[in-house]
Scaffold this active site. Structure first.
Site, PDB file in Angstrom:
ATOM      1  N   ASP A 195     -41.834 -31.490 -79.775  1.00 42.69           N
ATOM      2  CA  ASP A 195     -43.166 -31.605 -79.182  1.00 42.69           C
ATOM      3  C   ASP A 195     -43.230 -30.783 -77.909  1.00 42.69           C
ATOM      4  O   ASP A 195     -42.301 -30.800 -77.087  1.00 42.69           O
ATOM      5  CB  ASP A 195     -43.482 -33.071 -78.854  1.00 42.69           C
ATOM      6  CG  ASP A 195     -43.667 -33.914 -80.114  1.00 42.69           C
ATOM      7  OD1 ASP A 195     -43.979 -33.335 -81.165  1.00 42.69           O
ATOM      8  OD2 ASP A 195     -43.486 -35.140 -80.034  1.00 42.69           O
ATOM      9  N   ASP A 246     -44.124 -30.881 -74.936  1.00 40.78           N
ATOM     10  CA  ASP A 246     -44.381 -31.557 -73.670  1.00 40.78           C
ATOM     11  C   ASP A 246     -43.059 -31.707 -72.934  1.00 40.78           C
ATOM     12  O   ASP A 246     -42.024 -31.204 -73.378  1.00 40.78           O
ATOM     13  CB  ASP A 246     -45.062 -32.915 -73.893  1.00 40.78           C
ATOM     14  CG  ASP A 246     -44.246 -33.836 -74.796  1.00 40.78           C
ATOM     15  OD1 ASP A 246     -43.056 -33.536 -75.060  1.00 40.78           O
ATOM     16  OD2 ASP A 246     -44.797 -34.860 -75.238  1.00 40.78           O
ATOM     17  N   TYR A 275     -52.075 -32.661 -81.356  1.00 36.20           N
ATOM     18  CA  TYR A 275     -51.085 -33.444 -80.614  1.00 36.20           C
ATOM     19  C   TYR A 275     -51.788 -34.432 -79.682  1.00 36.20           C
ATOM     20  O   TYR A 275     -52.642 -34.043 -78.890  1.00 36.20           O
ATOM     21  CB  TYR A 275     -50.184 -32.510 -79.808  1.00 36.20           C
ATOM     22  CG  TYR A 275     -48.975 -33.194 -79.223  1.00 36.20           C
ATOM     23  CD1 TYR A 275     -48.022 -33.779 -80.042  1.00 36.20           C
ATOM     24  CD2 TYR A 275     -48.784 -33.268 -77.851  1.00 36.20           C
ATOM     25  CE1 TYR A 275     -46.912 -34.410 -79.513  1.00 36.20           C
ATOM     26  CE2 TYR A 275     -47.680 -33.888 -77.310  1.00 36.20           C
ATOM     27  CZ  TYR A 275     -46.748 -34.468 -78.151  1.00 36.20           C
ATOM     28  OH  TYR A 275     -45.655 -35.099 -77.630  1.00 36.20           O
TER      29      TYR A 275
END
Length: 615
Positions: A52, A54, A278
């Site tokens: 992901d 992030d 997302y």
């Protein structure tokens, strides 16, 4: 991996001395993830990280690099893919523009994790020892409930809940009076009878009973009211900005009856199925190159909102993506949450997932429709020298409200086929100089305390005060429930059961809330913890210190601060606080928390039958 201490802690202060180490999670060890990655790495020429995009994903990426380092001794063949949706175009674009993993971002997460571990463990051990939980019976069913935990995020979150509870406890009802005159329409309406409308004293409610009685007496002696003015103005209600995580959590709690943890689980499932982008993002501004048409066109065939999606698609093409609200912001992470494709039977969505998906679609469509336009009507009357007012807001052009019609009720908007108030009462008054008074009354009521803090309010407070991140807010709210510091209750004060999976063959339905609302009511233990800590060091409960840590960890992620610098400064700060609190607990603070385990939490006031009554 989990961050743990590499050694035994003899006392609370050892949490600042004993080294920390990352150990493999037991669940990861059981399924042999590390061995699988290492086997793949031995036969590969490159390592590409598809985590992901992030901060947490970047940190996990470096954990993967660490376990595969033997096959990739340098970083030349290690790459990072950045993507926001599990769609073919997005994945293809990410593969065509591979970058390198960012060590600064990973170090920012490492710094936050180490601070949370050391500070949380040190204060938890100290508080548990002080509260004397070890002296209680060994028959306690759950060891975690015999432990008093402190967390740099969870405790300030609990502090917000206790502050609202204290406000309710300290509340004292007061009486208020409101003079009201009822006016008859000067002429008959089309329905053949005279309409009436209430006009309220312009200054609103008053606590001065004598003044209210004087106005009531003067108005009662009058038979007519002088029409002073009719003001008409237009108001723009801006369309929604892009959907981010915080707003999703608030709407899900208020409108869908889903807690933050349930919401994020459902959103992650929708993301994994390629239905939405997302779901962890702070950004509310669509990028200038964002192709909204790719998401809007498929939705135009939907039975419920297809027509609105088609209108939104036309609006997007005419705007060319260049007319977003000034309120929208781009913080440099993922784009706003959007639908990626329509659902089909093979998706097999549950009720929670379906409702959340529907909201994401309707919010997205609304964000591309036009602003809503309202007409504000205000008529002012003079009754025996006292001014009275009647106001209405009428919807002229619905704009984005077509996609979110439930918001009309929330905004208290009136609308009919002509766009005006149904009887034209206020407009009719402008043709006359006076109107007949039908009746005069003096309404009186008792002021009411606020409700307990709702989940949505706590999400807003944590976000605005920098407590946690979009990825962790839901976890912290769940933690204070799991620790027994707050209980989740509905609008009638009944406890809301946590969601559970139905057992095979079980027909027992889960009890639904009695009344709408999801409120976090502090238990006696939660109140005791916050009150005692406030006596010793208010900063341990209030959000400022934690917000500073979040900012500094963010600066580590940006490469503006060194990780060691942030760790040394903040660990020194909390070590000093630990010593100060320990001294205070030994000398001054009352040791009454044992009793808190035996008390039932205070019920939240029921607005329908509370002591703050309305007469």
């Amino acid at each position: 991996f989990n961050l743990t201490f590499d050694g035994h802690l003899k006392n609370s202060e050892d949490a600042y001395e004993v080294p920390v180490v990352k150990n493999l999670c037991e669940s990861t060890r059981k399924v042999r993830v590390v061995e699988h990655l290492q086997d793949l790495a031995r036969g590969s020429s490159s390592l590409c990280l598809w985590l992901d995009a992030d901060r947490e994903g970047e940190n996990i990426g470096f954990e993967i690099v660490a376990v595969c380092r033997e096959s990739f001794p340098d970083d030349n063949q290690i790459f990072r893919a950045i993507f926001s949706a599990l769609t073919e175009p997005e994945v293809g674009a990410a593969f065509a523009s591979l970058g390198r993993p960012n060590p600064h971002v990973a170090q920012g997460v490492d710094a936050r994790q180490e601070l949370d571990l050391r500070v949380g463990v040190s204060f938890s051990r100290l508080l548990t020892k002080h509260f004397g939980i070890k002296g209680r019976t060994n028959k306690a069913p759950d060891k975690r409930k015999r432990m008093v935990s402190y967390g740099p995020c969870q405790t300030p979150a609990l502090g917000f809940c206790v502050a609202r509870s204290d406000e309710i406890t300290a509340f004292r009802p007061e009486q208020r009076w409101q003079p009201i005159v009822t006016i008859r329409a000067p002429s008959s309406s089309s329905r053949g009878h005279r309409e009436q409308r209430d006009f309220y004293w312009k200054e609103g409610e008053t606590a001065d009973r004598g003044l209210a009685a004087t106005i009531h007496s003067a108005a009662s002696a009058a038979s007519t009211a002088t029409i002073c003015s009719l003001d008409i103005s237009s108001t723009v209600i801006n369309r929604p900005i892009g959907l981010n995580t915080v707003h999703l959590l608030k709407v899900a709690s208020n409108g869908l009856g889903l807690g933050p943890k349930e919401t994020m689980k459902a959103a992650e499932d929708l993301y994994s199925k390629g239905l939405i982008s997302y779901p962890r993002t702070e950004t509310t501004r669509y990028h200038e190159t964002f192709d909204a048409g790719a998401a809007l066109q498929p939705q135009s065939k939907h039975a419920k909102w297809g027509r609105n999606a088609a209108k939104a698609f036309s609006a997007w093409r005419s705007l060319a993506g260049n007319a977003q609200s000034y309120r929208a912001r781009d913080v440099g992470d993922h784009p706003p949450i959007t639908p990626l494709r329509p659902t089909n039977s093979s998706d097999a969505l549950g009720s929670r997932e379906q409702r959340l998906y529907d909201f994401v679609c309707q919010h997205f469509i609304a964000s591309w429709l036009g602003d809503a336009i309202c007409e504000d009507l205000s008529v002012q009357l003079d009754v025996a020298g006292h001014m009275f007012l009647c106001c209405e807001r009428l919807l002229q052009r619905p704009g984005w409200l077509l996609a979110m019609p439930w918001r009309q009720k929330e905004l208290d908007l009136q609308r009919n086929s002509h766009g005006y108030d149904s009887d034209g009462f206020l407009r009719e008054l402008q043709r006359f100089e006076s109107a007949c008074i039908s009746s005069v009354r003096l309404d009186k009521r008792w002021t009411e305390p606020p409700q307990q803090l709702s989940e949505a309010e706590l999400v807003s407070l944590m976000d605005s005060n920098g407590i946690g991140t979009d990825a962790s807010i839901s976890t912290h709210i769940q933690t204070i429930q799991d620790r027994g510091y707050v209980e989740l209750r509905d609008g009638a004060g009944a406890k809301i059961e946590p969601p559970r999976r139905p057992r095979p063959g079980s027909r027992r339905p889960q009890r639904r809330p009695v009344a709408p609302g999801r409120y976090l009511v502090p238990t006696a233990l939660g109140c005791t913890l916050v009150h005692d800590l406030k006596q010793l060091d208010r900063t341990l409960v209030e959000p400022e210190v934690r917000a500073l840590i979040e900012r500094e960890c963010g600066m580590v992620g940006q490469g503006e601060l060194q990780m060691e610098e942030v760790l040394v400064r903040n660990l020194s700060l909390f070590r000093g606080k630990l010593r100060s609190v320990a001294g205070g607990l030994r000398s001054d603070a009352p040791n009454h928390a044992n009793d808190a385990f035996n008390f039932r939490p205070r019920m939240m006031p029921n607005p329908s039958n509370s002591s703050s009554r309305t007469h």
